[in-house]
Design a protein around this motif. Sequence first.
Motif, PDB file in Angstrom:
ATOM      1  N   ALA A  36       1.083  -1.084   0.103  1.00 24.88           N
ATOM      2  CA  ALA A  36      -0.037   0.518  -0.069  1.00 24.88           C
ATOM      3  C   ALA A  36       0.843   1.048   0.199  1.00 24.88           C
ATOM      4  O   ALA A  36       0.221   2.010  -0.198  1.00 24.88           O
ATOM      5  CB  ALA A  36      -1.158   0.299   1.316  1.00 24.88           C
ATOM      6  N   ARG A  37       2.116   1.259   1.180  1.00 25.73           N
ATOM      7  CA  ARG A  37       3.212   2.435   0.443  1.00 25.73           C
ATOM      8  C   ARG A  37       3.972   2.632  -0.522  1.00 25.73           C
ATOM      9  O   ARG A  37       3.327   3.564  -0.947  1.00 25.73           O
ATOM     10  CB  ARG A  37       3.993   2.279   1.635  1.00 25.73           C
ATOM     11  N   ARG A  38       3.839   1.343  -0.916  1.00 26.30           N
ATOM     12  CA  ARG A  38       4.793   1.399  -2.637  1.00 26.30           C
ATOM     13  C   ARG A  38       3.227   2.057  -3.707  1.00 26.30           C
ATOM     14  O   ARG A  38       3.637   2.876  -4.475  1.00 26.30           O
ATOM     15  CB  ARG A  38       4.835   0.364  -2.874  1.00 26.30           C
ATOM     16  N   ALA A  39       2.437   1.972  -3.738  1.00 29.01           N
ATOM     17  CA  ALA A  39       0.996   2.195  -4.970  1.00 29.01           C
ATOM     18  C   ALA A  39       0.749   3.428  -3.576  1.00 29.01           C
ATOM     19  O   ALA A  39       0.740   3.948  -4.936  1.00 29.01           O
ATOM     20  CB  ALA A  39       0.246   1.351  -3.811  1.00 29.01           C
ATOM     21  N   ALA A  40       1.105   3.891  -2.724  1.00 26.80           N
ATOM     22  CA  ALA A  40       0.397   5.746  -2.400  1.00 26.80           C
ATOM     23  C   ALA A  40       2.234   6.726  -3.313  1.00 26.80           C
ATOM     24  O   ALA A  40       1.590   7.750  -3.515  1.00 26.80           O
ATOM     25  CB  ALA A  40       1.329   6.016  -0.891  1.00 26.80           C
ATOM     26  N   ASP A  41       3.409   5.724  -3.048  1.00 27.04           N
ATOM     27  CA  ASP A  41       4.268   6.399  -3.879  1.00 27.04           C
ATOM     28  C   ASP A  41       4.678   6.810  -4.744  1.00 27.04           C
ATOM     29  O   ASP A  41       4.530   7.642  -5.459  1.00 27.04           O
ATOM     30  CB  ASP A  41       5.320   5.507  -3.164  1.00 27.04           C
ATOM     31  N   ALA A  42       4.192   4.942  -6.353  1.00 28.17           N
ATOM     32  CA  ALA A  42       4.079   5.142  -7.159  1.00 28.17           C
ATOM     33  C   ALA A  42       2.865   6.193  -8.013  1.00 28.17           C
ATOM     34  O   ALA A  42       2.442   6.988  -8.643  1.00 28.17           O
ATOM     35  CB  ALA A  42       3.564   3.689  -7.718  1.00 28.17           C
ATOM     36  N   HIS A  43       1.407   6.322  -6.797  1.00 25.45           N
ATOM     37  CA  HIS A  43       0.493   7.174  -7.482  1.00 25.45           C
ATOM     38  C   HIS A  43       0.889   9.019  -7.754  1.00 25.45           C
ATOM     39  O   HIS A  43       0.612   9.463  -8.343  1.00 25.45           O
ATOM     40  CB  HIS A  43      -0.820   7.367  -6.537  1.00 25.45           C
ATOM     41  N   ALA A  44       1.599   9.491  -6.603  1.00 19.11           N
ATOM     42  CA  ALA A  44       2.183  10.078  -5.974  1.00 19.11           C
ATOM     43  C   ALA A  44       2.954  10.725  -7.126  1.00 19.11           C
ATOM     44  O   ALA A  44       3.218  12.057  -7.833  1.00 19.11           O
ATOM     45  CB  ALA A  44       2.475  10.799  -4.408  1.00 19.11           C
ATOM     46  N   SER A  45       3.399  10.086  -7.004  1.00 19.71           N
ATOM     47  CA  SER A  45       4.475  10.443  -8.330  1.00 19.71           C
ATOM     48  C   SER A  45       4.690  10.096  -9.879  1.00 19.71           C
ATOM     49  O   SER A  45       5.035  10.913 -10.246  1.00 19.71           O
ATOM     50  CB  SER A  45       6.006   9.041  -8.047  1.00 19.71           C
ATOM     51  N   LEU A  46       3.240   9.129 -10.244  1.00 17.77           N
ATOM     52  CA  LEU A  46       2.879   9.358 -11.595  1.00 17.77           C
ATOM     53  C   LEU A  46       1.985  10.168 -11.862  1.00 17.77           C
ATOM     54  O   LEU A  46       2.272  11.297 -12.958  1.00 17.77           O
ATOM     55  CB  LEU A  46       2.281   8.288 -11.623  1.00 17.77           C
ATOM     56  N   MET A  47       1.830  11.258 -10.635  1.00 18.65           N
ATOM     57  CA  MET A  47       0.380  12.653 -10.887  1.00 18.65           C
ATOM     58  C   MET A  47       1.945  13.702 -11.211  1.00 18.65           C
ATOM     59  O   MET A  47       0.989  14.436 -11.782  1.00 18.65           O
ATOM     60  CB  MET A  47       0.038  12.646  -9.183  1.00 18.65           C
TER      61      MET A  47
END
Length: 173
Positions: A36-47
Amino acid sequence: MMFSQIWAVCAAGAALIGTVDGIAKVADDPEVTALARRAADAHASLMQGDIKAYRNAIQLAADFTLMDPFGGQPTGVPTSDAQWQRIGRFFRAGRDATFELLTAYRAADLIVLVAREAAHVAVGSLPAQDWSLRVTLVFRRDREGWRLAHRHADPLVKGLTLDQAGKVTLGKP
């Protein structure tokens, strides 16, 4: 919103919820929490359009499928650096990215995260606006670790009426 605030939203849902046919419905699990932390980081980076940071946070399975928020045929793993760069350029100037873990399901080598992602971001040719998506992420463990095998996202957080859904299925605005 600071990362700690984003993560607090994600971690707030962390609890053992029960099991269904031997598959644990969990969020209070170190591997679920890490994904979940990786997914949150990935989402923030992609945005932010930072495709390199996105790729560092999330590794795709060779047979990855994407059902993106715009519908159409599912796609697979981008096949070139140029394709990855186009994906990164599609998102610009994202801010206030959040990842809210709603629930998670766990089997031995499979974890499913059900979440809401949101951000204020420019997408494609559109000016910056608030985006909120319902997201399902399916991770599968292989010899190299947890890989994203499937992502489904849709913009239906606010829902549709039956009539609206019927028009969408007919391809009408």
